[in-house]
Each structure stands twice: as structure tokens, then as C-alpha cells.
Design an enzyme around this catalytic site. Structure first.
Site, PDB file in Angstrom:
ATOM      1  N   LYS A   1       6.144  -8.023  -5.703  1.00  0.00           N
ATOM      2  CA  LYS A   1       7.300  -8.771  -5.194  1.00  0.00           C
ATOM      3  C   LYS A   1       8.478  -8.856  -6.169  1.00  0.00           C
ATOM      4  O   LYS A   1       9.311  -9.750  -6.079  1.00  0.00           O
ATOM      5  CB  LYS A   1       6.932 -10.194  -4.731  1.00  0.00           C
ATOM      6  CG  LYS A   1       5.677 -10.345  -3.912  1.00  0.00           C
ATOM      7  CD  LYS A   1       5.354  -9.209  -3.008  1.00  0.00           C
ATOM      8  CE  LYS A   1       6.287  -8.957  -1.876  1.00  0.00           C
ATOM      9  NZ  LYS A   1       5.949  -7.662  -1.200  1.00  0.00           N
ATOM     10  N   CYS A   2       8.510  -7.924  -7.113  1.00  0.00           N
ATOM     11  CA  CYS A   2       9.624  -7.913  -8.077  1.00  0.00           C
ATOM     12  C   CYS A   2      10.550  -6.720  -7.866  1.00  0.00           C
ATOM     13  O   CYS A   2      11.418  -6.453  -8.698  1.00  0.00           O
ATOM     14  CB  CYS A   2       9.073  -7.900  -9.502  1.00  0.00           C
ATOM     15  SG  CYS A   2       8.348  -9.478  -9.942  1.00  0.00           S
ATOM     16  N   GLY A   3      10.352  -5.986  -6.769  1.00  0.00           N
ATOM     17  CA  GLY A   3      11.231  -4.837  -6.510  1.00  0.00           C
ATOM     18  C   GLY A   3      10.519  -3.497  -6.653  1.00  0.00           C
ATOM     19  O   GLY A   3      11.178  -2.454  -6.795  1.00  0.00           O
TER      20      GLY A   3
ATOM     21  N   THR B   1       8.976  -1.655  -4.393  1.00  0.00           N
ATOM     22  CA  THR B   1       9.295  -0.728  -3.307  1.00  0.00           C
ATOM     23  C   THR B   1      10.652  -0.077  -3.555  1.00  0.00           C
ATOM     24  O   THR B   1      10.823   1.138  -3.378  1.00  0.00           O
ATOM     25  CB  THR B   1       9.333  -1.500  -1.962  1.00  0.00           C
ATOM     26  OG1 THR B   1       8.202  -2.366  -1.905  1.00  0.00           O
ATOM     27  CG2 THR B   1       9.341  -0.568  -0.779  1.00  0.00           C
TER      28      THR B   1
ATOM     29  N   HIS C   1       0.518  -2.078 -10.897  1.00  0.00           N
ATOM     30  CA  HIS C   1       0.800  -3.508 -11.079  1.00  0.00           C
ATOM     31  C   HIS C   1       0.021  -4.054 -12.284  1.00  0.00           C
ATOM     32  O   HIS C   1       0.071  -5.244 -12.574  1.00  0.00           O
ATOM     33  CB  HIS C   1       0.384  -4.304  -9.841  1.00  0.00           C
ATOM     34  CG  HIS C   1       1.298  -4.144  -8.663  1.00  0.00           C
ATOM     35  ND1 HIS C   1       2.669  -4.198  -8.769  1.00  0.00           N
ATOM     36  CD2 HIS C   1       1.041  -3.952  -7.342  1.00  0.00           C
ATOM     37  CE1 HIS C   1       3.206  -4.058  -7.565  1.00  0.00           C
ATOM     38  NE2 HIS C   1       2.247  -3.896  -6.694  1.00  0.00           N
TER      39      HIS C   1
ATOM     40  N   ARG D   1      11.700  -9.762 -12.233  1.00  0.00           N
ATOM     41  CA  ARG D   1      12.588 -10.524 -11.338  1.00  0.00           C
ATOM     42  C   ARG D   1      12.484 -11.991 -11.688  1.00  0.00           C
ATOM     43  O   ARG D   1      11.449 -12.427 -12.220  1.00  0.00           O
ATOM     44  CB  ARG D   1      12.086 -10.293  -9.897  1.00  0.00           C
ATOM     45  CG  ARG D   1      12.938 -10.881  -8.818  1.00  0.00           C
ATOM     46  CD  ARG D   1      12.328 -10.608  -7.450  1.00  0.00           C
ATOM     47  NE  ARG D   1      13.281 -10.946  -6.406  1.00  0.00           N
ATOM     48  CZ  ARG D   1      13.026 -10.905  -5.110  1.00  0.00           C
ATOM     49  NH1 ARG D   1      11.831 -10.554  -4.675  1.00  0.00           N
ATOM     50  NH2 ARG D   1      13.951 -11.227  -4.225  1.00  0.00           N
TER      51      ARG D   1
ATOM     52  N   SER E   1       8.971 -14.839  -2.604  1.00  0.00           N
ATOM     53  CA  SER E   1       8.699 -13.570  -1.937  1.00  0.00           C
ATOM     54  C   SER E   1       7.187 -13.374  -1.768  1.00  0.00           C
ATOM     55  O   SER E   1       6.714 -12.960  -0.703  1.00  0.00           O
ATOM     56  CB  SER E   1       9.311 -12.428  -2.759  1.00  0.00           C
ATOM     57  OG  SER E   1       9.119 -11.193  -2.139  1.00  0.00           O
TER      58      SER E   1
ATOM     59  N   ARG F   1      12.108  -7.927   3.286  1.00  0.00           N
ATOM     60  CA  ARG F   1      12.267  -9.252   3.895  1.00  0.00           C
ATOM     61  C   ARG F   1      13.736  -9.643   3.855  1.00  0.00           C
ATOM     62  O   ARG F   1      14.480  -9.403   4.785  1.00  0.00           O
ATOM     63  CB  ARG F   1      11.367 -10.267   3.175  1.00  0.00           C
ATOM     64  CG  ARG F   1      11.222 -11.592   3.902  1.00  0.00           C
ATOM     65  CD  ARG F   1      10.367 -12.559   3.117  1.00  0.00           C
ATOM     66  NE  ARG F   1      10.977 -12.906   1.825  1.00  0.00           N
ATOM     67  CZ  ARG F   1      11.771 -13.949   1.607  1.00  0.00           C
ATOM     68  NH1 ARG F   1      12.056 -14.764   2.590  1.00  0.00           N
ATOM     69  NH2 ARG F   1      12.278 -14.192   0.410  1.00  0.00           N
TER      70      ARG F   1
ATOM     71  N   GLY G   1      15.741  -9.392   0.572  1.00  0.00           N
ATOM     72  CA  GLY G   1      16.357  -8.475  -0.377  1.00  0.00           C
ATOM     73  C   GLY G   1      17.539  -9.048  -1.147  1.00  0.00           C
ATOM     74  O   GLY G   1      18.531  -8.358  -1.340  1.00  0.00           O
TER      75      GLY G   1
HETATM   76  P1  A3P Z   1      12.230 -10.717  -0.745  1.00  0.00           P
HETATM   77  O1  A3P Z   1      10.892 -11.133  -0.211  1.00  0.00           O
HETATM   78  O2  A3P Z   1      12.821 -11.753  -1.663  1.00  0.00           O
HETATM   79  O3  A3P Z   1      13.175 -10.296   0.304  1.00  0.00           O
HETATM   80  P2  A3P Z   1       7.911  -5.491  -3.902  1.00  0.00           P
HETATM   81  O4  A3P Z   1       8.487  -4.208  -3.460  1.00  0.00           O
HETATM   82  O5  A3P Z   1       7.625  -5.536  -5.370  1.00  0.00           O
HETATM   83  O6  A3P Z   1       6.760  -5.900  -3.062  1.00  0.00           O
HETATM   84  O7  A3P Z   1       9.061  -6.580  -3.742  1.00  0.00           O
HETATM   85  C1  A3P Z   1       9.478  -6.948  -2.458  1.00  0.00           C
HETATM   86  C2  A3P Z   1      10.840  -7.615  -2.566  1.00  0.00           C
HETATM   87  O8  A3P Z   1      11.835  -6.606  -2.771  1.00  0.00           O
HETATM   88  C3  A3P Z   1      11.181  -8.329  -1.268  1.00  0.00           C
HETATM   89  O9  A3P Z   1      12.004  -9.422  -1.664  1.00  0.00           O
HETATM   90  C4  A3P Z   1      11.954  -7.246  -0.533  1.00  0.00           C
HETATM   91  O10 A3P Z   1      12.774  -7.716   0.486  1.00  0.00           O
HETATM   92  C5  A3P Z   1      12.749  -6.631  -1.677  1.00  0.00           C
HETATM   93  N1  A3P Z   1      13.185  -5.245  -1.397  1.00  0.00           N
HETATM   94  C6  A3P Z   1      12.463  -4.255  -0.827  1.00  0.00           C
HETATM   95  N2  A3P Z   1      13.200  -3.143  -0.738  1.00  0.00           N
HETATM   96  C7  A3P Z   1      14.420  -3.429  -1.241  1.00  0.00           C
HETATM   97  C8  A3P Z   1      15.633  -2.684  -1.407  1.00  0.00           C
HETATM   98  N3  A3P Z   1      15.725  -1.418  -1.002  1.00  0.00           N
HETATM   99  N4  A3P Z   1      16.683  -3.313  -1.978  1.00  0.00           N
HETATM  100  C9  A3P Z   1      16.607  -4.593  -2.377  1.00  0.00           C
HETATM  101  N5  A3P Z   1      15.483  -5.350  -2.239  1.00  0.00           N
HETATM  102  C10 A3P Z   1      14.399  -4.778  -1.686  1.00  0.00           C
END
Ligand code: A3P
Length: 320
Positions: free
Chosen positions: A67-69, A71, A133, A156, A164, A286, A288
């Protein structure tokens, strides 16, 4: 106990069942860290020597707490490193338009847990791109002490990360109160042990072989981060590529709006590598942005977590 002897295959089940656990959050305590129990078999396989570094070609490992970015970083790194084979604009068959980023960049512990580690990793083009991770101190020396293996870490603001994570975990445990996750995080029992422990492990290594990125920096100036990333992996953008706008094309291709609205990420279907987690492709997109913590935490809660993180990071030169 970090000195624990790794189990042989046949002893694995009894070894795992002997580890301290948190069944509700599906965590196991292994080598001093609280880890998602589904990661543990993969971590053991990697530590046992399952990960063979590629000679000559090099390896790039993307590391993060969930959940720190992750993806987003997977998408940006993949688009940058594959840009010759797959131009970031004008290629309707670009893998990132057809696949979830988690299916473009494998997660090491999942692959190794499934026994697919070497099979899939051997098939990757050089330099290989993979993700983890796992805490820095749990990675084998073949990754951390290998000059041909580079790590890119993304962190993050812990407050946004916890929010998140709560939304994500609720897909599996709909009744889990936010407060429960918040309290575990404050006590250092979040995923991958404490948040600060995970961050500091990579931060302390970042003076040497780690490129340290922040989600908030990526949001603020994604093009700058893409250029840094390209230089770090040894594939800087040429003046011609800059002129052609390739950096901006990569940023656009990987942007939240673009990725979230792709058919592959809107569909309720599960990505093949993620099936065991029962999270859909869409669950990785979600809101972002930054600052969603304010919708879930009181100012007192935010102050408390900020103070804990500040105290834990004191003297490191890192702050949030
Ligand atoms: P939020 O839940 O705050 O929206 P991970 O990829 O580590 O699981 O992190 C997921 C977080 O990254 C989620 O945050 C998601 O919405 C955000 N996220 C995924 N793809 C993104 C993108 N292309 N640009 C910015 N944020 C993104």
C-alpha cells in the site's frame, strides 16, 4: 530468532505451525518480524538459496511495504525498462494496457512460495525486474551484497499507508475496525513488523545500492522520478527520447486515471499471480492521492502516530 536454522522441506509444516501467529490478520512471526503468513514459505525458499542472481545481466528488485505505491512503481519501472520493445505511446498492444502491473513484474515471495521462482525468473529478459515486500534484513546476500543487483524502494506517509491498507484488508475482513489496524501499526505489529523498521532497513542501505523513492514525490513530479529510475537502472533517457516526450508518455501510461480505467483493471477478474489472495485487479487502484488519513483519523491519532514515527526515525536523517 534471527539465528534460527531454516527447516528442510519435510519439516516445513511443523516449523511454520510452531511460529507465533496472529490468525485474524494472518500473520506469522518469523526472524523477528511479523509477516503475512503467505509470504513465509517464499521467504524461506529465497533464503535457502532459491534466488540465483543473474550473472552479467543484472537484477532490479522493487521493494516496498504493501500500500505504499508498489503497483505504480511496478508500472513505471516496467514501462521504463521495456521502452525499446514496447514504446510507451502508440503501442495498442503494450503489456500495461492488457495486464495488471502485478502480472508484468513478479512478486518474488509469491513466486517462490508457489515453487515457480526459478522457472519464471529464468525466463525474464535482462536486466530482470522483480518485486518484494520483504524486509531488507531478511533478503539473502545474493541480493543485498551483490553489485549487479539494484534495489528501488518506495515508501509513503505511514498515515496514508494505514488507511490504504485498511481499505484493502476490509475486502477480506469486512468487519475489521480501523482502530484495530491503527493500534497494531502504532505498536509495531503491522504487516512486515513495524513500518519504521521496514523503511529504515532500506533507508540505511540507500547510501549504497538502493534508490529510495517516496510516493508523495512521485505524485508531485512523476517525470523527475522516472528519470531518476532510468538513470539508476543504467538506461538513462537519450536527448532524442527526451525530445520525443518518452518520459511524459511513460508517466501518462502509468497514471492512476489511465490504469484504473483500463478494462483489465476494471474487470472483477483476478490476475493469475494474485489469485491466491482473492484480491481483484481493481483493488490496487482506490483513490491514488495523499491526505486521506484525515478522513479516518482524529487529529490526536495522527499526532500520536506521527510522534511514534518521528521518534523511531530520529537520527536517521529521514522524516515524514
Ligand atoms: P490508496 O488506497 O490511498 O488510493 P500498493 O500498490 O503498494 O498496493 O499501493 C496501493 C496504493 O497506491 C493505493 O492507494 C492505490 O490507489 C495507489 N495507486 C495505485 N496505482 C497508482 C497510480 N498509478 N498512481 C498513483 N497511485 C496509485
Amino acid at each position: 530468532d534471527p539465528g534460527v536454522v531454516l527447516p528442510q522441506e519435510e519439516e516445513y509444516e511443523s516449523f511454520v505451525s510452531s511460529l507465533p501467529s496472529n490468525p485474524k490478520l494472518q500473520l506469522l512471526r518469523y526472524q523477528g518480524k511479523w509477516l503475512l503468513q503467505s509470504w513465509v514459505p517464499g521467504i524461506i525458499a529465497i533464503q535457502r538459496g532459491g534466488f540465483a542472481p543473474r550473472r552479467g545481466g543484472g537484477d532490479i528488485v522493487l521493494a516496498s511495504l504493501p500500500k505504499c505505491g508498489t503497483t505504480w512503481l511496478k508500472a513505471l519501472a516496467f514501462a521504463t525498462m521495456a521502452r525499446r520493445a514496447h514504446p510507451p505511446a502508440g503501442d495498442e498492444q503494450h503489456p500495461l494496457l492488457r495486464l495488471n502491473p502485478h502480472d508484468c513484474v513478479p512478486s518474488m515471495e509469491k513466486l517462490f512460495a508457489a515453487g515457480l521462482g526459478s522457472k519464471i525468473m529464468d525466463a525474464l529478459p535482462s536486466p530482470r525486474l522483480m518485486a518484494t515486500h520483504v524486509h531488507h534484513s531478511l533478503l539473502p546476500a545474493s541480493i543485498t551484497d551483490n553489485p549487479h543487483c539494484k534495489i528501488i524502494y518506495i515508501c509513503r506517509d505511514p498515515k496514508d499507508m494505514i488507511v490504504s491498507l485498511w481499505h484493502f484488508v476490509r475486502r477480506r475482513l469486512p468487519e475489521i475496525p480501523f482502530l484495530e489496524l491503527f493500534e497494531s501499526a502504532c505498536e509495531g505489529r503491522c504487516l512486515s513488523s513495524s513500518i519504521w523498521d521496514h523503511i529504515l532497513g532500506y533507508w540505511n542501505a540507500s547510501k549504497t545500492t538502493v534508490l529510495f523513492l517516496r510516493y508523495e514525490e512521485l505524485l508531485h513530479d512523476p517525470a523527475d522520478s522516472v528519470r531518476k529510475l532510468a538513470r539508476f537502472v543504467g538506461q538513462p533517457f537519450s536527448p532524442e527520447e527526451e525530445e520525443a516526450g518518452d518520459v511524459e508518455d511513460i508517466v501518462r501510461l502509468c497514471s492512476f486515471e489511465q490504469m484504473k480505467n483500463l478494462e483489465v483493471n476494471r474487470a472483477a477478474g483476478l490476475s493469475p499471480v494474485l489469485q491466491q489472495n482473492a484480491y481483484t485487479n481493481g483493488s490496487f487502484f482506490r483513490k491514488g492521492g495523499t491526505g486521506d488519513w484525515a478522513n479516518h483519523m482524529t487529529p490526536e491519532m495522527a499526532e500520536r502516530l506521527d510522534a511514534i514515527v518521528e521518534e523511531k526515525l530520529r537520527g536517521s536523517g529521514l522524516s515524514f
